[in-house]
Motif scaffolding. Structure first.
Motif, short mmCIF file in Angstrom:
data_model
loop_
_atom_site.label_atom_id
_atom_site.label_comp_id
_atom_site.label_asym_id
_atom_site.label_seq_id
_atom_site.Cartn_x
_atom_site.Cartn_y
_atom_site.Cartn_z
N GLY A 120 -12.44 13.89 -0.53
CA GLY A 120 -11.92 13.12 0.21
C GLY A 120 -11.14 14.15 2.20
N ARG A 121 -9.64 13.06 2.30
CA ARG A 121 -9.12 14.14 2.91
C ARG A 121 -8.24 14.15 2.45
N ALA A 122 -7.68 16.47 3.50
CA ALA A 122 -6.35 16.85 2.84
C ALA A 122 -5.63 15.58 3.33
N VAL A 123 -4.62 15.44 2.84
CA VAL A 123 -2.95 15.07 3.10
C VAL A 123 -1.57 15.48 2.54
N VAL A 124 -0.92 15.99 3.59
CA VAL A 124 0.38 16.84 3.47
C VAL A 124 1.32 15.80 2.99
N THR A 125 2.27 16.46 0.92
CA THR A 125 2.92 15.07 0.82
C THR A 125 4.43 15.70 1.04
N PHE A 126 5.58 14.99 0.99
CA PHE A 126 6.95 15.41 1.22
C PHE A 126 7.47 14.62 -0.15
N ASP A 127 8.27 16.01 -1.13
CA ASP A 127 9.31 15.25 -1.49
C ASP A 127 9.87 16.38 -1.65
N PRO A 130 -4.16 16.41 -2.65
CA PRO A 130 -2.77 16.51 -1.79
C PRO A 130 -2.15 17.98 -1.73
N PHE A 131 -1.93 17.91 -0.81
CA PHE A 131 -1.08 19.21 -0.84
C PHE A 131 0.32 19.48 -0.11
N ALA A 132 1.26 19.96 -0.97
CA ALA A 132 2.53 19.96 -1.00
C ALA A 132 2.82 20.44 0.60
N PHE A 133 4.19 20.19 0.99
CA PHE A 133 4.56 20.06 2.78
C PHE A 133 4.46 21.94 3.16
N ASP A 134 5.15 22.51 2.18
CA ASP A 134 4.81 23.69 2.27
C ASP A 134 3.43 24.90 2.39
N ARG A 135 2.32 24.05 1.99
CA ARG A 135 0.93 24.46 1.61
C ARG A 135 -0.04 24.20 2.71
N LEU A 144 1.25 -0.68 0.34
CA LEU A 144 -0.25 0.74 0.14
C LEU A 144 0.93 1.66 -0.16
N ASP A 145 0.24 2.27 -0.82
CA ASP A 145 0.88 4.11 -1.39
C ASP A 145 0.78 4.13 0.45
N PRO A 146 2.53 4.52 1.15
CA PRO A 146 1.39 4.77 2.30
C PRO A 146 1.22 6.82 2.15
N VAL A 147 1.40 6.96 1.15
CA VAL A 147 0.22 8.87 0.56
C VAL A 147 -0.72 8.44 1.19
N ARG A 148 -1.34 7.47 -0.19
CA ARG A 148 -2.97 6.92 0.08
C ARG A 148 -3.47 6.17 1.19
N ALA A 149 -2.69 5.68 2.18
CA ALA A 149 -3.24 5.03 3.05
C ALA A 149 -3.59 6.23 4.62
N ALA A 150 -2.70 7.41 4.86
CA ALA A 150 -1.89 8.02 5.90
C ALA A 150 -3.07 8.47 6.59
N PRO A 151 -4.30 8.24 5.89
CA PRO A 151 -5.95 8.75 6.22
C PRO A 151 -5.72 7.70 7.30
N LEU A 152 -5.85 6.44 7.21
CA LEU A 152 -6.03 5.28 7.88
C LEU A 152 -5.45 5.27 9.18
N ALA A 153 -4.20 6.23 9.53
CA ALA A 153 -4.26 6.19 10.85
C ALA A 153 -5.29 7.33 11.88
N ASP A 154 -6.16 7.84 11.54
CA ASP A 154 -7.20 7.99 12.83
C ASP A 154 -8.58 8.41 11.85
N ALA A 155 -8.34 9.01 11.19
CA ALA A 155 -9.94 8.93 10.21
C ALA A 155 -10.46 7.75 9.95
N GLY A 156 -9.62 7.02 9.28
CA GLY A 156 -10.43 5.44 8.49
C GLY A 156 -10.25 3.71 9.67
N SER A 157 -9.56 4.52 10.95
CA SER A 157 -9.97 3.71 11.80
C SER A 157 -10.27 4.42 13.40
N THR A 158 -10.61 5.50 13.42
CA THR A 158 -11.65 5.84 14.33
C THR A 158 -13.58 5.34 14.02
#
Ligand code: NAD
Ligand code: ZN
Length: 342
Positions: free
Chosen positions: A335-342, A315-320, A141-155
């Protein structure tokens, strides 16, 4: 000293700031995660506007929906290796108290409001230092796509599981607030039950998405919602999941519930409602549902890996990050706003 940029709460009541901080070193039992995706949650907005004394001490780095790849492992850590994709539990449990041992990590005796990004340093930085017990491997699983499972998707999954005993096929579940958490709840209800799903939200776009994700009915939130729903389903309902938690949504939830039904409140909306024996139908329950267990996190990762749930995000870049928080606040994000790092 090697440093990284981190998005931090510096003072209560003041906007967060980008600051240079030291890159941490993992100690025994810890891992260093190179961040890939960090979901933004309405709880972040609560933190931004909170008085002191609720969420731990400033300064700390925000971000509690974290996923990335293992960069370094501390002494004694087994089960994960450098470069493994991992998700970091948003619930900060000790792992050895009596409730943790029983598998109820969200009722950990040592659990506090503070955890990664909610009082301790979180994942809105290049690296996150985490306890190895808080990490679940993502496999392919791609960590960027999966990140919201750490709270929104599990709660939301935990809330749905607490509703399952009253959700026999043919019954009805109402989901109030089909944003980050609620849109996952709709999907789990569709995957795990044979119930009729009614989505309620103030935003038409959110209702359209909820229909796409499996809601059978979509109702605009407001004073007429209760009558509209009762007309649609011909009577009271078995479960209401409230992901808003404001006074009007609590009132709606309680007005809809039937005999032996369950109202499950996950939304931290500051609402109040009179409660007592005569305020609910006989044998109905009013439940505070908070967080999730390690089992829940593993199960939602498995559902996502099997392609059974949609992981929609913007996606929102880290500086946004500020733009991401603003879109979250206005409920305009898809969907979920996800901050990306690259
Ligand atoms: P979100 O902004 O993504 O979604 C909230 C949704 O509710 C939006 O679609 C919004 O349009 C809708 N809404 C707002 N007012 C409404 C109303 N009166 N009636 C119907 N719909 C309404 O937020 P989120 O990240 O999904 O978080 C939802 C709530 O859950 C927040 O209060 C958050 O702090 C809380 N939360 C609780 C836990 C927990 O463990 N209990 C964990 C994470 C988040
Ligand atoms: Zn514990």
């Amino acid at each position: 000293m090697a440093t990284m940029t981190a998005f931090r709460m510096v003072r209560w009541g003041a906007p967060p700031e980008y600051q240079e901080v030291e890159i941490p070193k993992p100690g025994p039992g810890q891992v260093l995660v190179r961040m890939a995706g960090a979901g933004l949650c309405r709880t972040d907005l609560h933190i931004l506007h909170s008085p002191p004394g609720i969420w731990g001490d400033v300064p700390f780095t925000l971000g509690h929906e974290n996923a990335g790849r293992i960069a370094e492992v501390g002494e004694g850590v087994t089960g994960v290796a450098v470069d493994d994709g991992v998700i970091v539990s948003g619930v900060n449990f000790c792992g050895h108290c009596d409730t943790c041992v029983r598998g109820l990590q969200n009722e950990c005796r040592h659990l506090q409001m503070s955890g990664y990004g909610t009082g301790d340093d979180g994942g809105l930085a290049e690296y996150l230092l985490a306890e190895a017990r808080h990490v679940v491997r993502l496999g392919e699983l791609d960590p960027v796509r999966a990140a919201p499972l750490a709270d929104a998707g599990s709660t939301s999954y935990h809330a749905v599981k607490r509703a399952l005993p009253v959700l026999l096929p043919g019954s009805t579940a109402v989901v109030i607030g089909v944003g980050g958490l609620g849109s996952y709840a709709v999907q789990y209800l569709r995957q795990l039950t044979g119930v009729r799903i009614v989505a309620v939200d103030t935003e038409k776009g959110r209702l359209e998405t909820a229909r796409h994700l499996g809601a059978h009915e979509a109702v605009v939130s407001g004073p007429s919602a209760a009558e509209e729903i009762k007309d649609l389903v011909h009577g009271p309902v078995e479960a209401v999941l409230d992901f808003v938690g404001a006074t009007p949504t609590l009132e709606l939830a309680v007005s809809l519930i039937g005999l032996g039904g369950r109202v499950l409140v996950a939304g931290i909306g500051g609402g109040e409602i009179p409660m007592g024996w005569e305020k609910l139908p006989m044998n109905a329950e009013f439940i505070n549902t908070t967080g999730f267990t390690v089992g829940d996190l593993n199960e939602v990762v498995a559902l996502a890996a099997a392609g059974r749930i949609e992981l929609t995000s913007t996606p929102f870049a880290f500086d946004r990050i500020e733009e991401g928080l603003e879109a979250l606040g206005k409920a305009t994000v898809v969907g979920r706003a996800v901050v990306t790092f690259d």
